[in-house]
Design a protein around this motif. Sequence first.
Motif, PDB file in Angstrom:
ATOM      1  N   ASP A 185       0.840  -1.424  -0.109  1.00 58.49           N
ATOM      2  CA  ASP A 185      -0.230  -0.010  -0.086  1.00 58.49           C
ATOM      3  C   ASP A 185       1.022   1.217  -0.185  1.00 58.49           C
ATOM      4  O   ASP A 185       2.176   1.235   0.155  1.00 58.49           O
ATOM      5  N   THR A 186       0.169   2.233   0.176  1.00 60.44           N
ATOM      6  CA  THR A 186       1.160   3.593   0.186  1.00 60.44           C
ATOM      7  C   THR A 186       1.902   3.879   1.234  1.00 60.44           C
ATOM      8  O   THR A 186       3.126   4.305   1.024  1.00 60.44           O
ATOM      9  N   GLN A 187       1.449   3.581   2.439  1.00 60.68           N
ATOM     10  CA  GLN A 187       2.325   3.410   3.462  1.00 60.68           C
ATOM     11  C   GLN A 187       3.632   2.705   3.312  1.00 60.68           C
ATOM     12  O   GLN A 187       4.807   2.960   3.761  1.00 60.68           O
ATOM     13  N   LYS A 191       6.825  11.774   1.388  1.00 60.45           N
ATOM     14  CA  LYS A 191       5.395  12.102   0.747  1.00 60.45           C
ATOM     15  C   LYS A 191       4.975  11.411  -0.402  1.00 60.45           C
ATOM     16  O   LYS A 191       6.062  11.255  -1.337  1.00 60.45           O
ATOM     17  N   ALA A 192       4.038  10.689  -0.440  1.00 58.04           N
ATOM     18  CA  ALA A 192       3.550  10.061  -1.774  1.00 58.04           C
ATOM     19  C   ALA A 192       2.808  10.964  -2.599  1.00 58.04           C
ATOM     20  O   ALA A 192       1.884  11.623  -2.274  1.00 58.04           O
ATOM     21  N   THR A 193       3.559  11.256  -3.916  1.00 56.45           N
ATOM     22  CA  THR A 193       3.010  12.240  -4.883  1.00 56.45           C
ATOM     23  C   THR A 193       2.226  11.475  -5.883  1.00 56.45           C
ATOM     24  O   THR A 193       1.307  12.098  -6.501  1.00 56.45           O
ATOM     25  N   ALA A 194       2.371  10.054  -6.086  1.00 60.20           N
ATOM     26  CA  ALA A 194       1.569   9.339  -6.845  1.00 60.20           C
ATOM     27  C   ALA A 194       1.548   7.789  -6.315  1.00 60.20           C
ATOM     28  O   ALA A 194       2.489   7.455  -5.906  1.00 60.20           O
ATOM     29  N   SER A 195       0.283   7.412  -6.355  1.00 58.48           N
ATOM     30  CA  SER A 195       0.282   5.962  -5.808  1.00 58.48           C
ATOM     31  C   SER A 195      -0.907   5.141  -6.621  1.00 58.48           C
ATOM     32  O   SER A 195      -2.108   5.712  -6.534  1.00 58.48           O
ATOM     33  N   SER A 196      -0.658   4.162  -7.464  1.00 56.90           N
ATOM     34  CA  SER A 196      -1.802   3.365  -7.947  1.00 56.90           C
ATOM     35  C   SER A 196      -1.535   1.949  -8.217  1.00 56.90           C
ATOM     36  O   SER A 196      -0.757   1.323  -9.026  1.00 56.90           O
ATOM     37  N   GLY A 197      -1.999   1.262  -7.171  1.00 58.65           N
ATOM     38  CA  GLY A 197      -1.869  -0.305  -7.231  1.00 58.65           C
ATOM     39  C   GLY A 197      -0.671  -0.508  -6.987  1.00 58.65           C
ATOM     40  O   GLY A 197       0.128  -0.767  -6.018  1.00 58.65           O
ATOM     41  N   ASN A 198       0.270  -1.138  -8.155  1.00 54.18           N
ATOM     42  CA  ASN A 198       1.583  -1.453  -8.139  1.00 54.18           C
ATOM     43  C   ASN A 198       2.679  -0.607  -8.413  1.00 54.18           C
ATOM     44  O   ASN A 198       3.717  -0.812  -8.559  1.00 54.18           O
ATOM     45  N   ALA A 235       8.483  -8.993  -7.212  1.00 59.58           N
ATOM     46  CA  ALA A 235       8.848 -10.029  -6.157  1.00 59.58           C
ATOM     47  C   ALA A 235       8.206  -9.807  -4.713  1.00 59.58           C
ATOM     48  O   ALA A 235       8.914  -9.947  -3.887  1.00 59.58           O
ATOM     49  N   ASP A 236       6.979  -9.470  -4.622  1.00 61.53           N
ATOM     50  CA  ASP A 236       6.335  -9.318  -3.491  1.00 61.53           C
ATOM     51  C   ASP A 236       7.016  -8.289  -2.598  1.00 61.53           C
ATOM     52  O   ASP A 236       7.089  -8.362  -1.202  1.00 61.53           O
ATOM     53  N   ASP A 237       7.377  -7.191  -3.067  1.00 62.89           N
ATOM     54  CA  ASP A 237       7.846  -6.178  -2.254  1.00 62.89           C
ATOM     55  C   ASP A 237       8.166  -4.922  -3.016  1.00 62.89           C
ATOM     56  O   ASP A 237       7.978  -5.138  -4.497  1.00 62.89           O
ATOM     57  N   TRP A 238       8.191  -3.771  -2.473  1.00 65.61           N
ATOM     58  CA  TRP A 238       8.587  -2.467  -3.159  1.00 65.61           C
ATOM     59  C   TRP A 238       9.944  -2.286  -3.753  1.00 65.61           C
ATOM     60  O   TRP A 238      10.723  -2.625  -2.832  1.00 65.61           O
ATOM     61  N   LYS A 239      10.277  -2.101  -5.032  1.00 64.66           N
ATOM     62  CA  LYS A 239      11.459  -2.048  -5.500  1.00 64.66           C
ATOM     63  C   LYS A 239      11.596  -0.685  -6.422  1.00 64.66           C
ATOM     64  O   LYS A 239      10.589  -0.140  -6.862  1.00 64.66           O
ATOM     65  N   VAL A 240      13.009  -0.263  -6.255  1.00 55.85           N
ATOM     66  CA  VAL A 240      12.952   1.282  -6.940  1.00 55.85           C
ATOM     67  C   VAL A 240      13.310   1.035  -8.405  1.00 55.85           C
ATOM     68  O   VAL A 240      13.906   0.101  -9.082  1.00 55.85           O
TER      69      VAL A 240
END
Length: 277
Positions: free
Chosen positions: A107-109, A189-196, A234-239
């Motif tokens: 999620d965004t957090q 600060k999240a400036t954009a967030s949509s699903g994946n 891969a089941d995680d947030w990546k840059v």
Amino acid sequence: MSLGDDQDGSGGYGGTGQTRTRYPEGGADVYGGARRGGRSSSRSLVTVVGVIVLLIAAIAFANRGGDDSASSAEGAGGQPKATTTAPSGTKPVQSTSGAIPTGYAHDTQGAQSAAANYAVALGSADMFDKAKRDAMLQVIIAPSRVAAFQSTMDRAYTAAFNKNVGLNEDGSTPTGYTFVSRTSPIGTKATASSGNNATVEVWCSGLLGMAGENSTNPVTNSWFTVTMKLEWAADDWKVVTQSQKEGPAPVPGDDPASSADDMAKAVDEYGGFTYAR
């Protein structure tokens, strides 16, 4: 004075010999007036109870959960509400890969927590060691972008660059010195967030330099903002991409600079944190 400190350095509070005041005989108080009876005690009790009630109310208010929606994060005129910095109650990370926290919420957090911790990794002293740098990039960079990131970093962290910050050409630290490279997130600060996908800005303070007697590259402080585009892979947030700009920077304070020995000792003794939104 902090709680638990002595009032006068001699054990006046909390010590074995507590300070006592002997009142004059005849019932007079220290200000010369007649000592009051039970009414004063009652007022004191009411005051104490009132303070306790206010504290309980304040704690209850501070622990209220926040709304995840964008509208709850901003008040009228785009000003942040108190919920902006309220604890979310979501566990920030489930596991670690070496020294880098991984396993963020989808999620965004979770994206903001990942970006904060990845900023710490990308600003660490380990980035000056190619083997450690490549290992970190494998953890935090999207699989499709790892090779490109490694190539870019290899061109940036050259022998000349290492020498410029006071290191040996191979990235090792000269004998008798302590190399300092740390990044501390101040906020996200999240400036954009949509699903994946998510774009997160991380406001940071950084330390860079060489601590040691006769160092020609003393440790200095800087302020900058890192912008990361992340994807769920891969089941995680990546840059996917990251960029950096200067500031916002506060007005410098009047704190005197510490000695090289004090700075080196602080770096050795104080560890970092796992950051979370």
